[in-house]
Write a protein that holds these residues in place. Structure first.
Motif, PDB file in Angstrom:
ATOM      1  N   LEU A 170      44.981  46.423  29.802  1.00  0.00           N
ATOM      2  CA  LEU A 170      44.996  45.009  30.143  1.00  0.00           C
ATOM      3  C   LEU A 170      45.713  44.791  31.470  1.00  0.00           C
ATOM      4  CD1 LEU A 170      44.339  42.123  29.454  1.00  0.00           C
ATOM      5  CD2 LEU A 170      46.389  42.044  28.000  1.00  0.00           C
ATOM      6  N   ARG A 171      46.768  45.556  31.711  1.00  0.00           N
ATOM      7  CA  ARG A 171      47.494  45.425  32.970  1.00  0.00           C
ATOM      8  C   ARG A 171      46.593  45.756  34.147  1.00  0.00           C
ATOM      9  NH1 ARG A 171      51.645  48.341  31.698  1.00  0.00           N
ATOM     10  NH2 ARG A 171      51.363  50.217  32.949  1.00  0.00           N
ATOM     11  N   GLN A 172      45.776  46.802  34.002  1.00  0.00           N
ATOM     12  CA  GLN A 172      44.863  47.174  35.086  1.00  0.00           C
ATOM     13  C   GLN A 172      43.805  46.100  35.306  1.00  0.00           C
ATOM     14  OE1 GLN A 172      43.633  50.993  33.533  1.00  0.00           O
ATOM     15  NE2 GLN A 172      45.159  52.109  34.741  1.00  0.00           N
ATOM     16  N   GLU A 173      43.326  45.482  34.223  1.00  0.00           N
ATOM     17  CA  GLU A 173      42.355  44.398  34.359  1.00  0.00           C
ATOM     18  C   GLU A 173      42.978  43.193  35.062  1.00  0.00           C
ATOM     19  OE1 GLU A 173      41.068  43.599  30.414  1.00  0.00           O
ATOM     20  OE2 GLU A 173      39.861  45.420  30.229  1.00  0.00           O
ATOM     21  N   MET A 174      44.226  42.871  34.690  1.00  0.00           N
ATOM     22  CA  MET A 174      44.899  41.724  35.285  1.00  0.00           C
ATOM     23  C   MET A 174      45.240  41.965  36.753  1.00  0.00           C
ATOM     24  SD  MET A 174      45.046  39.143  33.307  1.00  0.00           S
ATOM     25  CE  MET A 174      46.207  38.203  34.291  1.00  0.00           C
ATOM     26  N   GLN A 175      45.464  43.199  37.135  1.00  0.00           N
ATOM     27  CA  GLN A 175      45.708  43.504  38.542  1.00  0.00           C
ATOM     28  C   GLN A 175      44.524  43.053  39.394  1.00  0.00           C
ATOM     29  OE1 GLN A 175      46.477  47.706  38.782  1.00  0.00           O
ATOM     30  NE2 GLN A 175      48.354  47.591  37.585  1.00  0.00           N
ATOM     31  N   LEU A 176      43.324  43.398  38.957  1.00  0.00           N
ATOM     32  CA  LEU A 176      42.122  43.027  39.702  1.00  0.00           C
ATOM     33  C   LEU A 176      41.912  41.515  39.693  1.00  0.00           C
ATOM     34  CD1 LEU A 176      39.720  45.861  38.468  1.00  0.00           C
ATOM     35  CD2 LEU A 176      41.016  45.763  40.601  1.00  0.00           C
ATOM     36  N   GLU A 177      42.189  40.888  38.537  1.00  0.00           N
ATOM     37  CA  GLU A 177      42.015  39.431  38.441  1.00  0.00           C
ATOM     38  C   GLU A 177      43.010  38.704  39.337  1.00  0.00           C
ATOM     39  OE1 GLU A 177      41.774  37.753  34.593  1.00  0.00           O
ATOM     40  OE2 GLU A 177      40.415  39.277  33.804  1.00  0.00           O
ATOM     41  N   LEU A 178      44.243  39.176  39.348  1.00  0.00           N
ATOM     42  CA  LEU A 178      45.263  38.542  40.187  1.00  0.00           C
ATOM     43  C   LEU A 178      44.896  38.625  41.656  1.00  0.00           C
ATOM     44  CD1 LEU A 178      48.906  39.341  38.993  1.00  0.00           C
ATOM     45  CD2 LEU A 178      47.909  37.118  39.506  1.00  0.00           C
ATOM     46  N   LYS A 179      44.454  39.795  42.088  1.00  0.00           N
ATOM     47  CA  LYS A 179      44.074  39.967  43.484  1.00  0.00           C
ATOM     48  C   LYS A 179      42.896  39.071  43.842  1.00  0.00           C
ATOM     49  CE  LYS A 179      44.105  41.668  47.590  1.00  0.00           C
ATOM     50  NZ  LYS A 179      45.153  41.238  48.540  1.00  0.00           N
ATOM     51  N   SER A 180      41.909  38.998  42.957  1.00  0.00           N
ATOM     52  CA  SER A 180      40.749  38.136  43.195  1.00  0.00           C
ATOM     53  C   SER A 180      41.168  36.667  43.264  1.00  0.00           C
ATOM     54  CB  SER A 180      39.718  38.347  42.083  1.00  0.00           C
ATOM     55  OG  SER A 180      38.622  37.476  42.247  1.00  0.00           O
ATOM     56  N   LEU A 181      42.060  36.258  42.372  1.00  0.00           N
ATOM     57  CA  LEU A 181      42.541  34.874  42.358  1.00  0.00           C
ATOM     58  C   LEU A 181      43.286  34.553  43.647  1.00  0.00           C
ATOM     59  CD1 LEU A 181      42.960  32.267  40.693  1.00  0.00           C
ATOM     60  CD2 LEU A 181      45.071  33.298  39.797  1.00  0.00           C
ATOM     61  N   GLN A 182      44.107  35.477  44.091  1.00  0.00           N
ATOM     62  CA  GLN A 182      44.865  35.242  45.313  1.00  0.00           C
ATOM     63  C   GLN A 182      43.945  35.083  46.519  1.00  0.00           C
ATOM     64  OE1 GLN A 182      45.496  37.646  48.028  1.00  0.00           O
ATOM     65  NE2 GLN A 182      46.881  36.248  49.086  1.00  0.00           N
ATOM     66  N   ARG A 183      42.895  35.895  46.575  1.00  0.00           N
ATOM     67  CA  ARG A 183      41.939  35.786  47.681  1.00  0.00           C
ATOM     68  C   ARG A 183      41.223  34.440  47.647  1.00  0.00           C
ATOM     69  NH1 ARG A 183      39.438  41.876  47.123  1.00  0.00           N
ATOM     70  NH2 ARG A 183      40.851  42.925  48.568  1.00  0.00           N
ATOM     71  N   ASP A 184      40.848  34.000  46.451  1.00  0.00           N
ATOM     72  CA  ASP A 184      40.139  32.722  46.325  1.00  0.00           C
ATOM     73  C   ASP A 184      41.026  31.553  46.744  1.00  0.00           C
ATOM     74  OD1 ASP A 184      37.924  34.052  45.393  1.00  0.00           O
ATOM     75  OD2 ASP A 184      38.309  33.634  43.270  1.00  0.00           O
ATOM     76  N   LEU A 185      42.309  31.606  46.392  1.00  0.00           N
ATOM     77  CA  LEU A 185      43.218  30.492  46.669  1.00  0.00           C
ATOM     78  C   LEU A 185      43.752  30.522  48.091  1.00  0.00           C
ATOM     79  CD1 LEU A 185      45.276  30.533  43.351  1.00  0.00           C
ATOM     80  CD2 LEU A 185      43.625  28.786  44.053  1.00  0.00           C
ATOM     81  N   GLY A 186      43.922  31.720  48.654  1.00  0.00           N
ATOM     82  CA  GLY A 186      44.491  31.825  49.992  1.00  0.00           C
ATOM     83  C   GLY A 186      45.979  31.546  50.040  1.00  0.00           C
TER      84      GLY A 186
END
Length: 375
Positions: free
Chosen positions: A189-205
């Protein structure tokens, strides 16, 4: 840009030339007299707007204290701390354009997901309809639509993490601070959340400042990483720079796995290894300086004794396999070579056969992999 001798890389396409966070000469002391502890020791650091920035180091290195100073939960003993150009070193947390996500999430157990996310807005006096609308937008952004009425106890660990993120983002902070936010999750789950967090950060800027002791986590997610030890900032750079060109022995050993081969600088670009052999390894250190050659396990090839290609004869050693471990994707060997043990990591597919403990082997590497570090 270079600060206090710390290596940096440029961040491309940042939203502004004003740093999201600018730390200059910041020191944080706790206690006094003989009991004084220097938690953060005179650090300079710049974090760009729109950057995913990680602070990495072992427990007690000062990374969380630095994050807490940015958040306003601790104040610097000395130095300057600016957020988007404004000095905030003495301002309380509610006067700073930041928000923080903690490892334990700190959700209100009696509140629904919607109420948890909208809580900060309601505390600011935003009317219920507006607060609920903005909260719903964030809930949708973190992919929790349909769970608005659930309580935290009805959510998985990953879902609770998303709620905590949505609650931190709903106030539209300019900088989001994350203190070991994935530490309580299991590995998958931690590895999945790593990718989600990075994607979210890119979307939000939005600038993310992420504290972790997990090297792989920092390497996976970050645009740049600051490595800290004993309150000092040792190196700042991209994952590639820290891994391939560590600034000193600690960074080389802390970031991933490496072989630190003791040596002494000779004249010119040569170093002398412990067995007396000379190896070409350019550095800026003076002749006679004790150093170590950092050689990553995956940079080393292994074969039967005497199978070294002609072009690698100068960068090779003979030894005996002491341990052999099958990792699925790779084969991990420890090879005893006279005065040292080397870790060698070979791909499980396409490798030159498998070796067993006791096998006589040769190891070799490309000269470009030689990297010299000192204390």
């Amino acid at each position: 840009m270079t600060e206090a001798g710390v290596a940096h890389v440029d961040v491309e396409e940042v939203a502004t030339t004003v740093d999201a966070v600018a730390i200059r000469g910041v020191t944080k002391r706790f206690g006094s007299g003989d009991g004084e502890v220097v938690a953060v020791d005179d650090i300079d650091l710049s974090i760009a707007d729109g950057e995913f920035f990680a602070m990495l180091g072992p427990s007690g290195c000062g990374k969380t204290t630095t994050l807490r100073m940015i958040a306003g939960l601790e104040f610097p003993t000395s130095g300057s701390l600016k957020i988007f150009g404004d000095e905030v070193g003495t301002l309380p947390p509610n006067k700073r354009p930041v928000n923080t996500v903690f490892q334990n999430y700190a959700l209100f157990p009696h509140m629904t997901v919607l109420d948890n996310v909208s809580f900060g807005l309601r505390m600011q006096g935003v009317d219920k309809a507006t607060a609920s609308g903005r909260a719903s937008e964030l809930i949708d952004l973190v992919q929790l639509s349909g769970m608005e009425k659930r309580k935290p106890s009805q959510l998985s660990g990953g879902q609770q993490q998303r709620v905590a993120l949505a609650r931190a983002l709903v106030n539209r902070p300019k900088v989001l601070l994350l203190d070991e936010p994935l530490g309580a999750l299991d590995l998958k789950l931690r590895q999945e959340m790593q990718l989600e967090l990075k994607s979210l950060q890119r979307d939000l800027g939005v600038s993310f400042v992420f504290v972790t002791h997990d090297q792989e986590e920092a390497l996976t997610m970050s645009d740049r990483i600051a490595v800290m030890h004993d309150g000092r900032l040792l190196q700042v750079g991209s994952a590639e720079e820290l891994y391939e060109r560590p600034a000193n022995r600690f960074v080389a050993d802390f970031i991933g796995q490496t072989n630190l081969i003791e040596a002494t600088v000779a004249d010119g670009d040569m170093i002398v290894l412990g067995n007396g052999s000379k190896v070409l390894a350019p550095s800026d250190y003076a002749a006679g300086t004790p150093v170590a050659m950092s050689l990553r396990p995956e940079a080393i090839s292994i074969g039967t004794r005497g199978s070294v290609p002609a072009e690698h004869q100068a960068d090779s050693l003979d030894g005996v396999v002491s341990t052999a471990v099958y990792l699925g994707h790779a084969l991990d060997y420890h090879v005893s070579v006279d005065w040292i043990d080397l870790e060698v990591r070979a791909p499980a597919v396409g490798s030159r056969g498998r070796f067993q403990p006791g096998d006589e082997v040769s190891v070799w590497w490309d000269r470009s992999s030689n990297w010299v570090v000192a204390d």
